[in-house]
Design an enzyme around this catalytic site. Sequence first.
Site, PDB file in Angstrom:
ATOM      1  NE  ARG A 165      -3.731  -1.052  -0.128  1.00  0.00           N
ATOM      2  CZ  ARG A 165      -4.935  -1.313   0.367  1.00  0.00           C
ATOM      3  NH1 ARG A 165      -5.085  -2.249   1.244  1.00  0.00           N
ATOM      4  NH2 ARG A 165      -5.997  -0.653  -0.033  1.00  0.00           N
ATOM      5  CG  ASP A 212      -4.528  -0.465  -3.846  1.00  0.00           C
ATOM      6  OD1 ASP A 212      -5.174  -1.523  -3.731  1.00  0.00           O
ATOM      7  OD2 ASP A 212      -4.147   0.206  -2.889  1.00  0.00           O
ATOM      8  CB  SER A 246      -7.581   1.362  -3.532  1.00  0.00           C
ATOM      9  OG  SER A 246      -6.733   1.388  -2.442  1.00  0.00           O
TER      10      SER A 246
HETATM   11  P1  NAD Z   1      -9.084  -2.703   5.189  1.00  0.00           P
HETATM   12  O1  NAD Z   1     -10.051  -3.121   4.135  1.00  0.00           O
HETATM   13  O2  NAD Z   1      -7.971  -3.632   5.538  1.00  0.00           O
HETATM   14  O3  NAD Z   1      -9.889  -2.364   6.536  1.00  0.00           O
HETATM   15  C1  NAD Z   1     -10.909  -1.376   6.545  1.00  0.00           C
HETATM   16  C2  NAD Z   1     -10.781  -0.509   7.754  1.00  0.00           C
HETATM   17  O4  NAD Z   1     -11.188  -1.246   8.913  1.00  0.00           O
HETATM   18  C3  NAD Z   1      -9.372   0.014   8.054  1.00  0.00           C
HETATM   19  O5  NAD Z   1      -9.431   1.420   8.099  1.00  0.00           O
HETATM   20  C4  NAD Z   1      -9.066  -0.593   9.421  1.00  0.00           C
HETATM   21  O6  NAD Z   1      -8.271   0.266  10.231  1.00  0.00           O
HETATM   22  C5  NAD Z   1     -10.439  -0.785   9.999  1.00  0.00           C
HETATM   23  N1  NAD Z   1     -10.497  -1.722  11.129  1.00  0.00           N
HETATM   24  C6  NAD Z   1      -9.829  -2.883  11.302  1.00  0.00           C
HETATM   25  N2  NAD Z   1     -10.144  -3.440  12.477  1.00  0.00           N
HETATM   26  C7  NAD Z   1     -11.052  -2.618  13.078  1.00  0.00           C
HETATM   27  C8  NAD Z   1     -11.758  -2.654  14.298  1.00  0.00           C
HETATM   28  N3  NAD Z   1     -11.586  -3.622  15.180  1.00  0.00           N
HETATM   29  N4  NAD Z   1     -12.614  -1.636  14.585  1.00  0.00           N
HETATM   30  C9  NAD Z   1     -12.782  -0.633  13.698  1.00  0.00           C
HETATM   31  N5  NAD Z   1     -12.141  -0.537  12.518  1.00  0.00           N
HETATM   32  C10 NAD Z   1     -11.277  -1.512  12.221  1.00  0.00           C
HETATM   33  O7  NAD Z   1      -8.471  -1.255   4.868  1.00  0.00           O
HETATM   34  P2  NAD Z   1      -8.083  -0.585   3.493  1.00  0.00           P
HETATM   35  O8  NAD Z   1      -9.221   0.200   2.982  1.00  0.00           O
HETATM   36  O9  NAD Z   1      -7.517  -1.603   2.589  1.00  0.00           O
HETATM   37  O10 NAD Z   1      -6.966   0.436   3.952  1.00  0.00           O
HETATM   38  C11 NAD Z   1      -5.971   0.059   4.902  1.00  0.00           C
HETATM   39  C12 NAD Z   1      -4.864   1.094   4.962  1.00  0.00           C
HETATM   40  O11 NAD Z   1      -4.146   1.173   3.753  1.00  0.00           O
HETATM   41  C13 NAD Z   1      -5.330   2.502   5.231  1.00  0.00           C
HETATM   42  O12 NAD Z   1      -4.356   3.128   6.024  1.00  0.00           O
HETATM   43  C14 NAD Z   1      -5.332   3.140   3.906  1.00  0.00           C
HETATM   44  O13 NAD Z   1      -5.234   4.556   3.973  1.00  0.00           O
HETATM   45  C15 NAD Z   1      -4.095   2.533   3.329  1.00  0.00           C
HETATM   46  N6  NAD Z   1      -4.109   2.534   1.883  1.00  0.00           N
HETATM   47  C16 NAD Z   1      -2.982   2.959   1.219  1.00  0.00           C
HETATM   48  C17 NAD Z   1      -2.972   2.936  -0.161  1.00  0.00           C
HETATM   49  C18 NAD Z   1      -1.778   3.364  -0.924  1.00  0.00           C
HETATM   50  O14 NAD Z   1      -1.062   4.236  -0.467  1.00  0.00           O
HETATM   51  N7  NAD Z   1      -1.541   2.740  -2.071  1.00  0.00           N
HETATM   52  C19 NAD Z   1      -4.071   2.492  -0.856  1.00  0.00           C
HETATM   53  C20 NAD Z   1      -5.189   2.073  -0.135  1.00  0.00           C
HETATM   54  C21 NAD Z   1      -5.185   2.085   1.231  1.00  0.00           C
END
Ligand code: NAD
Length: 371
Positions: free
Chosen positions: A116, A124, A127
């Site tokens: 990420r 991605d 995303s």
């Molecule tokens: P994900 O699908 O893994 O999870 C969704 C959300 O659920 C996350 O925000 C996580 O913190 C939350 N979560 C997990 N356990 C929880 C709990 N017990 N209670 C409440 N919330 C909880 O997440 P995602 O959408 O794939 O994103 C994960 C991270 O990756 C984020 O920091 C996002 O900003 C980052 N990200 C970075 C990039 C990039 O730079 N290429 C792209 C996408 C996401």
Amino acid sequence: MTVGVLKESDGENRVVLLPEHVAYLAKKSISVMVEKDAGTGAFASNQAYNEAGATVESRADVIKGAEVIFSIKAPEDKIPEGKILISIFSPLTDKALVDKLAKSGITSFSLDMIPRSSRAQAVDVLSSMATVAGYKAVLIAAGSLPKFFPMFMSASGTIKPSRILILGAGVAGLQALATARKLGAVVEVFDVRTAVKEEVESLGGKFVEVEGSTDDSSAGGYAVEQTEEYKKKQGELIHERASHADVIITTAQIPGRKAPLLIKKDTVEAMRPGSVIVDLAASTGGNCELTADNKQIVHHDVTIIGNSGFPSTIPSDASKMLGKNYLNFFELMIDEEGKINLDVEDEIVQNTCITRKGEIVNERVKGDLTN
Ligand code: NAD
């Protein structure tokens, strides 16, 4: 070089490349073979693929003729040794499939393993598909609720706006927040990662904070398992906020593990009659105790919709986004003449390459499979 596009199995409407993506590859002298009717679910006809320069063939001919095969789910067919497969197949949890791919001698890539990082954003698939899912979850909730989302003031009286609680402020949760706000709802958001508070507020949501969460900077921005004390506090707060909500959309996941349980049965029973829960974590066990994957159930007058498959319900735009992700990924592995030139030191290639030359080569997958 030839890229092959396979038709997905029943129930999946997306296709991995649309005719517009074929035209892009044609400009780089890469030919494309598309399995007959691969695009039907996404409203891309065989004729449209032909007009874009692809040939439309049988499945067997695509698998035999293409050096690189693109698909969303990993195909069950036997793929001849030496070919390259680019797909999305949860290698951290599907050990049998990883073993099978290694034995077949193909080079396989799973795009759900992308790092990420900012550089990886264009590749991605998690995303892009989470964006689709977060948006659709709100529309489904709005369509299932016996109330309006926005406030209405009219001669027939004043209608209060609906209250939405979003659990998990990752890509899907933030998209759900933005969509629910556009429809006029009042939105609260909870996440264990307090770093997302500002983002939530900038999209017009209220961040529900539970003190004492555990962050791990080595988890690449992902959430990590929380302490029992934190989970107890979190459970009480979610129970309290849920009893005021008309809709809950849950998106909380921890990579490679079962989804955290955030809504227990007694919380559902404390919700208002007619309320709706949409659980996007359904395929990894669900965030709600009563969620059934791919099912809609009603408990105590609360409708619970378990669905991790929303991207397939917006197949045209979801395929458009996926196709762009796949092309951006493919560009990392070809040279200027359109020939394969694999840089195994590249961070994105390294993270996504699962099997090569008959072996499992991915460190994370090797680690998880031996644990
Ligand atoms: P994900 O699908 O893994 O999870 C969704 C959300 O659920 C996350 O925000 C996580 O913190 C939350 N979560 C997990 N356990 C929880 C709990 N017990 N209670 C409440 N919330 C909880 O997440 P995602 O959408 O794939 O994103 C994960 C991270 O990756 C984020 O920091 C996002 O900003 C980052 N990200 C970075 C990039 C990039 O730079 N290429 C792209 C996408 C996401």
